[in-house]
Write an enzyme that holds these catalytic residues in place. Structure first.
Site, short mmCIF file in Angstrom:
data_model
loop_
_atom_site.label_atom_id
_atom_site.label_comp_id
_atom_site.label_asym_id
_atom_site.label_seq_id
_atom_site.Cartn_x
_atom_site.Cartn_y
_atom_site.Cartn_z
N ARG A 81 0.86 -1.18 0.00
CA ARG A 81 0.00 0.00 0.00
C ARG A 81 0.90 1.24 0.00
NH1 ARG A 81 -2.35 2.94 4.90
NH2 ARG A 81 -3.72 4.44 3.91
N HIS A 125 -2.74 10.94 1.18
CA HIS A 125 -2.16 10.67 2.50
C HIS A 125 -1.54 12.00 2.98
CE1 HIS A 125 -0.52 7.23 5.17
NE2 HIS A 125 -0.18 8.36 5.79
N GLU A 170 -6.86 8.29 6.82
CA GLU A 170 -7.08 8.92 8.12
C GLU A 170 -7.53 10.38 8.01
OE1 GLU A 170 -3.78 8.33 10.78
OE2 GLU A 170 -3.86 6.16 10.58
N ASN A 299 -7.01 1.56 10.30
CA ASN A 299 -5.65 1.77 10.81
C ASN A 299 -5.73 1.79 12.33
OD1 ASN A 299 -5.17 2.24 8.13
ND2 ASN A 299 -4.45 4.35 8.36
N TYR A 301 -3.43 1.70 16.11
CA TYR A 301 -2.18 1.68 16.88
C TYR A 301 -2.41 1.48 18.37
CZ TYR A 301 0.06 3.05 12.57
OH TYR A 301 0.52 3.04 11.27
N GLU A 376 -3.15 -0.27 8.29
CA GLU A 376 -1.94 0.15 9.02
C GLU A 376 -1.98 -0.43 10.42
OE1 GLU A 376 -0.89 4.33 9.36
OE2 GLU A 376 -1.39 4.64 7.25
C1 FCB Z 1 -0.60 6.95 10.95
C2 FCB Z 1 -0.24 7.54 9.61
C3 FCB Z 1 1.10 7.04 9.08
C4 FCB Z 1 2.13 6.97 10.19
C5 FCB Z 1 1.59 6.15 11.32
C6 FCB Z 1 2.58 5.94 12.45
O1 FCB Z 1 -1.48 7.79 11.62
O2 FCB Z 1 -1.23 7.24 8.66
O3 FCB Z 1 1.51 7.90 8.03
O4 FCB Z 1 2.46 8.25 10.60
O5 FCB Z 1 0.45 6.79 11.86
#
Ligand code: FCB
Length: 476
Positions: A81, A125, A170, A299, A301, A376
């Protein structure tokens, strides 16, 4: 006797991908007709990024893409991607395209296909052409119309060879970090502008989806990548539950409401009524935004933990992408943000694979029947080569193992997850943090641009080749 470990095995067609974005890796910012984007301007503004670092050179992917694709193939990736730099393709953000810019992406895609790697293109992006920001940027409706034109240009150029399309990455970050807290480009701090930006990003997604469909073969798939938050209340106290609801609307409902259901949540409109009257939502907009999609990208984290409170002493947090005294949460000054308990990555983000499972299950319900991709997921650590030049990153292997196991559990629980894109293929420019945070499965020596797969990349290769997660110690 130790418990027998059940192997974590994925369906045969599951995609094993990695993700990047244009400004974070390409460099070559002044070549072949490319003009500045808002990230060029922002990163060149003193004080905006760590150490004043910029994406001018990044990891020179623009010139090294052939070697990078060969490396992806060596690492067993089945999907990649990446994003298109709008100002490389359409330097003024409007009007005719620059063929040299499009050729770079045509060549990249051909290289990927020649190596059996499925390309997934993200149109946006975060790198808006500066000329469009000068004309008002995302708070202005015209930017959405410009995006539709750009989508058509790229769809025309690559629609014959790229099947997987993502309109926006995002949009929460674009709207609320770009125009609210100001920690991202263009660095504005205006709550009304951030909500206007959110609406016009939604409109861009809808119009862009229609433009892609009008120009591309019907077999192609169109999606969006949301950084939907897993918002948890600190307690079951009704005030904390209401705070979580408020943040959920501002993080998630503001995008998936119109995109998936054709309406902004009533609770969002009520909670933001002192900030904006939403009069920029015109007749027909919601129908234009609410396009049928072929897939949804998530995405993830770390989760978000909130409670009701007067604004916390530290000020509202900026979702981990940088500190600001301006809030990225319009109308939510009475919500407090808390650090979730547990181990953290180098970003200070708590490691919580359960959050990924919960997010997938939520969107499985929110968008029944829509295939899901984790577009992501990954972790930053302070990686360093050992004296032999090898880079050992057992923490990242543990992170990936935990999160991929959570994906597998979601599949077992009935979610239709078709693939996973590790963030990121290689170390790169991490926005306001500059080059200080390394998310790559591949280590980049920024002085020489040499690429060295970390042990996590070798672990991931084994997962991709066998479809089964190796034990966390396998690649050490
Ligand atoms: C996301 C972004 C990516 C990168 C990661 C760590 O929010 O899409 O570009 O910065 O975090």
């Amino acid at each position: 006797m130790p418990e027998p470990v059940t192997p974590v095995t994925f369906p045969p067609a599951f995609l094993w991908g990695a993700a990047t974005s244009a400004y974070q890796i390409e460099g070559a910012v002044r070549e072949d007709g490319r003009t500045p984007s808002i990230w060029d301007t922002f990163s060149h503004t003193p004080g905006k990024t760590a150490g004043g670092e910029t994406g001018d050179i990044a990891v020179e992917h623009y010139h090294r893409y052939r070697d990078d694709v060969a490396l992806m193939a060596e690492l067993g990736l089945t999907a990649y991607r990446f994003s298109i730099s709008w100002s490389r393709v359409q330097p003024t953000g409007r009007g005719p395209a620059v063929q040299r810019g499009l050729d770079f992406y045509r060549n990249l895609v051909d290289e990927l296909l020649a190596h059996g790697i499925k390309p997934a293109v993200t149109l946006y992006h975060w790198d808006l052409p500066q000329e469009l920001e000068d004309a008002g940027g995302w708070p202005e409706r015209d930017t959405a119309l410009r995006f539709a034109e750009y989508a058509q240009i790229v769809g025309d150029a690559l629609g014959d060879r790229v099947e997987q399309w993502i309109t926006l990455n995002e949009p929460w970050c674009s709207a609320f970090l770009g125009y609210g807290s100001g920690v991202h480009a263009p660095g504005r701090t205006d709550p009304v502008a951030s909500l206007r930006a959110a609406h016009h990003l939604n409109l861009a997604h809808g119009l862009g989806t229609s433009a892609l469909r009008a120009t591309m073969p019907a077999r192609n798939s169109v999606a969006v990548s949301l950084n939907s938050s897993v918002v948890r209340p600190l307690s079951q106290d009704p005030a904390d539950l209401a705070a979580a609801r408020r943040i959920d609307d501002l993080a998630n409902g503001v995008f998936h409401g119109p995109m998936l259901h054709g309406a902004y949540p009533e609770t969002l409109l009520a909670a933001t009524s002192s900030v904006t009257d939403w009069s920029y939502v015109l007749d027909g907009d919601l129908a234009a935004i609410n396009q049928p999609l072929d897939a949804l990208g998530l995405n993830y984290y770390t989760p978000t933990l909130v409670s009701a409170a007067a604004a916390s002493a530290d000020g509202p947090r900026a979702d981990g992408h940088g500190a600001s005294s301006f809030s990225p949460w319009p109308g939510a000054d009475d919500v407090a943000f808390h650090q979730t308990p547990g181990e953290r990555t180098e970003m200070g983000w708590t490691i919580d694979p359960t959050g990924l499972h919960d997010l997938i299950m939520r969107y499985s319900g929110e968008a029944p029947g829509l295939p899901l991709y984790v577009t992501e997921n990954g972790a930053a650590y302070d990686d360093k080569p050992d004296p032999d030049g090898r880079v050992h990153d057992p923490e990242r292997i543990a992170y990936l193992h935990g999160h991929l196991s959570a994906v597998r559990r979601a599949i077992t629980d009935g979610a239709d997850v078709r693939g996973y894109y590790l963030w990121s293929l290689m170390d790169n420019f991490e926005w306001a943090y500059g080059y200080g945070k390394r998310f790559g499965a591949v280590y980049v020596d920024y002085a020489t641009q040499a690429r060295t797969p970390k042990s996590s990349a070798l672990w991931y290769r084994q997962a991709a080749r066998t479809g089964t997660l190796p034990p966390v110690t396998a690649a050490e």
